[in-house]
Design a protein around this motif. Structure first.
Motif, PDB file in Angstrom:
ATOM      1  N   LEU A   1      -2.066 -19.776   6.374  1.00  0.00           N
ATOM      2  CA  LEU A   1      -0.751 -19.119   6.381  1.00  0.00           C
ATOM      3  C   LEU A   1      -0.909 -17.772   5.679  1.00  0.00           C
ATOM      4  N   VAL A   2      -0.437 -16.706   6.316  1.00  0.00           N
ATOM      5  CA  VAL A   2      -0.614 -15.387   5.715  1.00  0.00           C
ATOM      6  C   VAL A   2       0.648 -14.539   5.877  1.00  0.00           C
ATOM      7  N   ASP A   3       0.931 -13.751   4.856  1.00  0.00           N
ATOM      8  CA  ASP A   3       1.986 -12.740   4.935  1.00  0.00           C
ATOM      9  C   ASP A   3       1.343 -11.367   4.815  1.00  0.00           C
ATOM     10  N   VAL A   4       1.768 -10.449   5.679  1.00  0.00           N
ATOM     11  CA  VAL A   4       1.236  -9.087   5.629  1.00  0.00           C
ATOM     12  C   VAL A   4       2.379  -8.088   5.578  1.00  0.00           C
ATOM     13  N   GLU A   5       2.037  -6.874   5.146  1.00  0.00           N
ATOM     14  CA  GLU A   5       2.986  -5.764   5.224  1.00  0.00           C
ATOM     15  C   GLU A   5       2.279  -4.597   5.886  1.00  0.00           C
ATOM     16  N   ILE A   6       2.961  -3.992   6.855  1.00  0.00           N
ATOM     17  CA  ILE A   6       2.376  -2.871   7.599  1.00  0.00           C
ATOM     18  C   ILE A   6       2.995  -1.563   7.109  1.00  0.00           C
ATOM     19  N   ASP A   7       2.146  -0.576   6.906  1.00  0.00           N
ATOM     20  CA  ASP A   7       2.649   0.773   6.661  1.00  0.00           C
ATOM     21  C   ASP A   7       2.819   1.437   8.031  1.00  0.00           C
ATOM     22  N   PRO A   8       4.070   1.646   8.474  1.00  0.00           N
ATOM     23  CA  PRO A   8       4.266   2.141   9.852  1.00  0.00           C
ATOM     24  C   PRO A   8       3.714   3.549  10.075  1.00  0.00           C
ATOM     25  N   GLU A   9       3.542   4.304   9.013  1.00  0.00           N
ATOM     26  CA  GLU A   9       3.008   5.666   9.188  1.00  0.00           C
ATOM     27  C   GLU A   9       1.510   5.664   9.419  1.00  0.00           C
ATOM     28  N   THR A  10       0.796   4.862   8.633  1.00  0.00           N
ATOM     29  CA  THR A  10      -0.667   4.899   8.710  1.00  0.00           C
ATOM     30  C   THR A  10      -1.261   3.745   9.513  1.00  0.00           C
ATOM     31  N   GLY A  11      -0.470   2.692   9.736  1.00  0.00           N
ATOM     32  CA  GLY A  11      -0.997   1.515  10.415  1.00  0.00           C
ATOM     33  C   GLY A  11      -1.821   0.615   9.512  1.00  0.00           C
ATOM     34  N   PHE A  12      -1.753   0.871   8.209  1.00  0.00           N
ATOM     35  CA  PHE A  12      -2.538   0.065   7.279  1.00  0.00           C
ATOM     36  C   PHE A  12      -1.856  -1.288   7.040  1.00  0.00           C
ATOM     37  N   THR A  13      -2.674  -2.334   7.027  1.00  0.00           N
ATOM     38  CA  THR A  13      -2.158  -3.688   6.793  1.00  0.00           C
ATOM     39  C   THR A  13      -2.529  -4.149   5.398  1.00  0.00           C
ATOM     40  N   LYS A  14      -1.533  -4.548   4.638  1.00  0.00           N
ATOM     41  CA  LYS A  14      -1.794  -5.115   3.319  1.00  0.00           C
ATOM     42  C   LYS A  14      -1.537  -6.620   3.388  1.00  0.00           C
ATOM     43  N   VAL A  15      -2.515  -7.383   2.920  1.00  0.00           N
ATOM     44  CA  VAL A  15      -2.338  -8.838   2.879  1.00  0.00           C
ATOM     45  C   VAL A  15      -1.602  -9.182   1.590  1.00  0.00           C
ATOM     46  N   LEU A  16      -0.399  -9.775   1.730  1.00  0.00           N
ATOM     47  CA  LEU A  16       0.441 -10.048   0.555  1.00  0.00           C
ATOM     48  C   LEU A  16       0.149 -11.410  -0.049  1.00  0.00           C
ATOM     49  N   ARG A  17       0.053 -12.406   0.805  1.00  0.00           N
ATOM     50  CA  ARG A  17      -0.216 -13.788   0.365  1.00  0.00           C
ATOM     51  C   ARG A  17      -1.142 -14.417   1.386  1.00  0.00           C
TER      52      ARG A  17
END
Lengths: 745, 158
Positions: free
Chosen positions: A607-623
């Motif tokens: 199970l994973v939660d991510v956040e996307i930076d819509p400007e750069t397309g960078f994905t940060k894995v939150l949990r």
């Protein structure tokens, strides 16, 4: 004493404890010796000349100028192996090109010299007459009728006549009638996916030290996942008897499947044979990327049907994997495993093995499975989304259980998939609130696990300690788990057992450290070897007491009289029996060998939660959460470590890692700067839940845990990203440019 | 090729060596001085397996010439423990199972000690960024970060 292999519930005293590993001090002080840390008197340094072309005929190699350079002691090419090897040995032709260079980085010659500087200079003096040929590095392009052909004769009879020659194998698995199944569905989704090739990324480059004597016998020190396999392959390539080659496995700095074969070892042996001196050969990092074995890149079509209430009616996948320049991509495992978490009436998977002008792939942690799971789990997720269903509930509804017929034909014994799904469902991460640009993904994964050839010995030392010898390199703490199982069975403390990894002259053939097999199979053999020693110790006690052997039992590390005719005797401990062993028949040892069966399949849910930076397309894995069935966790610290490490390799593959080839067929990112694996600042803590549904095929219930953890992440992260951006992603890795493209598209 | 004579201090001991002008400090440590605890993972400064300290500063020894060590104090993994007494961060790596294969471990320990020599109150984020130059492919960093945080807590008596 139970003499069968099956699981019996018991209270463990040592197994299940978080013990400190026996090689720990060496590893934290720099004392441990890895592949490149060994030297020998008079040692030469070897370097390999590699093809700069993706595909080229070799019309000739002139080594005379290199041989004439002062300080050069030997130069070898394919001709130096030609008299000895069996024809059509792909591994040899991969180690040293025969008549064609088949990929950028393919070895064509090698030099041994008195120093690195001289060896490098000599490489520049070797003249290779290349005739450059058209090349192909993409799996779909390689399957086309007009694609450049790598081998005229590599296709086998599994492939329908008339199929282009780069398609070398076809596999099919499944049961039922998929068309009838799709007709019962309320919703059918079909998607095409692509995954790029990833490298295992072990931090230790391949390294070896070969010493070939004038008597025709040789010693080889190398970092490998299997010293016996190295011996078999090298002896074959050099025309040696297996017993004339002793291979010692160094400490190994990561492998993940990539060190289950040979690349430089036969070359170093051939150079040592020719020079009459020890030869050390260490790959540079760029050589590791260009010329060891990454995993396959793939192209997959997947179609699944589902009813409104979430029942999967049919699943079909067609998988195309390129495994580099030789047959053997892991598409067979992909076709077997993609649908394996589900109880399906109608399922079909077809796999195509394709050759391209890339390095010969090597195993990478659950080889072939992550890509297939990516396709299947993505389509299931999209169906859930379209039908408004909970992705965990749908998986719980369809998941495999004991008695389920798997898509590859095996009926499962007791398994723990549903338990992993429920563990995720009850974990706080499942209900954590999500913010803007955030998304949550879930996916399941499966791996077969393996048993295999295993040979273990243990000696009861005269002071009551135990020396355990196993034949599998310890790649992540297995000496601790073996010692724990040995101590458990013998009934002695953990610190009385010392486990060593034997060289090839000391034990029978042990399969490589792969297939998540070691804790299961070597553990099983260790328990059996301990039982063998216990039987002998009971016999010694019986002789001392003058009672029959069967009137003695083993309990808590002691022989005790048992039964009506045994008489009254104080228990004798292992140490007491050992102390008098020279008066009762000599040293006491236990031994066991087997081709272990019953490895017990393995399942996980991530199970994973991510956040996307819509400007750069960078994905940060939150949990990130891993729930996996370990059967029985022998050393929970290292089980968690396997869960976390596999998940993070999957995160890297999902978001960043890929082999990038230019138009010229050359690898463009052969270094850790441009092939960027995850670093500490990219990641959150990786949460774990160890599920324990005992494997009925192991006396302690152990299942292998090493590989399954890399299977779900590609899909779990892709599902999370797709929800975060509101677009279905169908290509791995989801690097920032691809996400920006999806957002703009 | 003429060799260069270098006088330096390694883990507190006066050390002299001869090296070629093209040889890195890593080559010198491993191939001339037999100090193989420092590892080579890439040779290009990307993996941190060869981390050492130079006058207390964290450096990739593959990116520094051996000759540049002249007059400086070098610290390697072999100097992290004091005799038989492990440094607390070494103990915590074992307690937390913060290593699997162990090839990256010397570099991580040298880097972690360099952090703890600067601060005993690093946040998780600071630990993660400080160690971002060290690659580990086995652990996913979770247990490494915990081991370093726990060492800091122990050293500040928390």
């Amino acid at each position: 004493m139970a003499l069968d292999d099956r699981f019996h519930n018991r209270d463990f005293k040592v197994v299940g404890n978080r013990v400190t590993r026996p090689d720990g001090i060496d590893k934290v002080t720099g004392r441990a010796r890895f592949g490149a840390d060994m030297t020998a008197p008079g040692m030469l340094i070897a370097k390999v000349l590699r093809s700069p072309h993706a595909h080229a005929r070799i019309n000739g190699i002139d080594t005379s100028k290199a041989e004439a350079l002062p300080g050069v002691k030997a130069v070898v090419t394919y001709a130096d192996f030609a008299s000895a090897h069996a024809p059509d040995d792909d591994n040899l032709v991969n180690c040293m090109a025969k008549d064609k260079a088949l990929y950028d980085g393919h070895a064509v010659a090698a030099v041994a010299a008195i120093s690195t500087a001289v060896a490098r200079k000599a490489l520049k003096l070797i003249e290779v007459d290349y005739e450059v040929l058209p090349h192909v590095t993409d799996v779909d392009e390689a399957m086309k009728p007009d694609a450049p052909v790598l081998h005229e004769d590599a296709q086998d009879e599994s492939v329908p006549a008339g199929t282009p020659k780069n398609v070398v194998r076809r596999y099919e698995f499944g049961h039922g009638d998929v068309d009838a199944g799709f007709a019962q569905a309320d919703k059918v989704i079909e998607r095409s996916f692509r995954t790029e090739a990833a490298h295992q990324g072990y931090i230790e480059p391949h390294a070896c030290l070969a010493s070939y004597g004038s008597d025709g016998r040789a010693d080889l020190w190398c970092c490998t996942q299997g010293q016996y396999a190295v011996r078999a392959m090298c002896a074959g390539m050099l025309g040696m008897q297996a017993s004339d080659l002793r291979v010692t496995a160094s400490e190994i700095g990561g492998g993940f499947g990539g060190k289950t074969t040979v690349f430089i070892e036969p070359v170093a042996l051939a150079l040592s044979r020719k020079a009459g001196k020890p030869v050390k050969l260490v790959m540079e990092r760029s050589e590791v990327f260009r010329a060891s074995g990454p995993t396959a890149s793939t192209s997959i079509d997947c179609k699944i049907g589902m009813t409104k209430d979430g029942r999967i009616t049919a699943g079909r996948a067609e998988l195309r994997y390129q495994g580099g320049a030789f047959p053997g991509s892991p598409v067979e495992f992909g076709a077997m495993s993609g649908f394996a978490p589900y109880d399906l009436e109608n399922v079909q998977a077809i796999g195509w093995d394709v050759v391209t002008n890339r390095p010969k792939q090597a195993a990478y942690r659950a080889p072939g499975a992550p890509m297939a799971a990516y396709a299947v789990e993505s389509v299931i997720d999209e169906l859930c989304q379209e039908l408004g269903l909970d992705p965990l509930e749908v998986r719980i509804r369809n998941c495999a259980h004991e008695g389920t017929l798997s898509p590859y034909g095996v009926t499962y014994p007791k398994i723990g998939l549903e338990e992993t799904l429920k563990a995720v469902q009850s974990h706080p991460n499942w209900t954590a609130p999500l913010g803007p640009n955030q998304g949550r993904g879930v996916a399941c994964g499966f791996w077969f696990n393996f048993g295999g050839n295993t040979c273990v010995s243990l000696n009861i030392d005269e002071d009551g300690t135990v020396s355990l010898s196993t034949g599998n390199p310890d790649i992540g703490g297995s000496r601790a788990s073996m010692s724990q199982m040995c101590a458990e069975e013998l009934g002695i403390p953990y610190d009385r057992v010392r486990c060593s990894i034997a060289d090839t002259s000391l034990l029978g053939y042990n399969d490589v450290t792969d297939g998540s097999r070691v804790t299961f199979a070597v553990g099983l053999a260790t328990i059996k070897a301990a039982q063998d020693a216990i039987k002998k110790m009971c016999g010694r006690a019986a002789a001392i007491w003058g009672i029959p052997e069967d009137a003695v039992e083993w309990e808590d590390g002691c022989a005790k009289p048992a039964g009506p005719n045994a008489g009254e005797h104080p228990p004798m401990s292992l140490a007491e029996i050992a102390a008098v062993s020279s008066q009762t028949g000599g040293p006491i040892a236990g031994h066991y060998e087997c081709n272990a069966d019953g490895a017990g399949v393995s399942f996980a849910t991530h199970l994973v939660d991510v956040e996307i930076d819509p400007e750069t397309g960078f994905t940060k894995v939150l949990r990130y959460l891993v729930a996996q069935d370990a059967g029985k966790a022998v050393n929970p610290d290292y089980v968690e470590g396997q869960f976390q490490g596999g998940a993070v390799q999957g995160i890297g593959w999902s978001l960043n890692e890929e082999y990038i080839y230019g138009e010229d067929g050359r690898l463009q990112n052969a270094g850790f700067l441009d092939y960027r694996i995850p670093v500490a600042s990219d990641l959150p803590m990786i949460d774990t839940v160890i599920v324990e549904v005992p494997n009925p095929g192991h006396p302690y219930g152990v299942r292998g845990v090493g590989e399954t953890s890399i299977v779900p992440p590609l899909a779990a992260i892709s599902n999370a990203v797709s929800h975060a951006i509101g677009k279905r992603m169908t290509q791995i890795p989801m690097s920032p440019p691809r996400i920006v493209e999806a957002l703009e598209g | 090729m003429s060799q260069i004579h270098v006088t330096t201090k390694i883990n507190g001991d006066e050390t002299e060596f001869l090296c070629g002008p093209e040889e890195t400090l890593l080559d010198v440590l491993r191939d001339h001085l037999g100090m193989t605890g420092t590892k080579e993972g890439c040779g290009t400064g990307d993996c941190g397996a060869c981390s050492v300290t130079v006058d207390g500063r964290l450096v990739c020894s593959c990116l520094m010439l051996g000759a540049e060590a002249e007059g400086h104090e070098i610290g390697t993994i072999e100097g992290v423990a004091k005799g038989d007494e492990l440094h607390p961060v070494q103990k915590k790596f074992l307690d937390h199972a913060a290593l699997q294969c162990g090839i990256c471990t010397p570099g991580f320990l040298v880097a972690a000690k360099a952090l703890l020599d600067r601060t005993l109150e690093p946040t998780e984020e600071e630990v993660r960024y400080w160690l971002a130059g060290n690659l580990c492919r086995c652990t996913g960093y979770d247990k490494i970060v915990r081991a370093v945080m726990d060492t800091a807590a122990e050293l500040r008596g928390a």
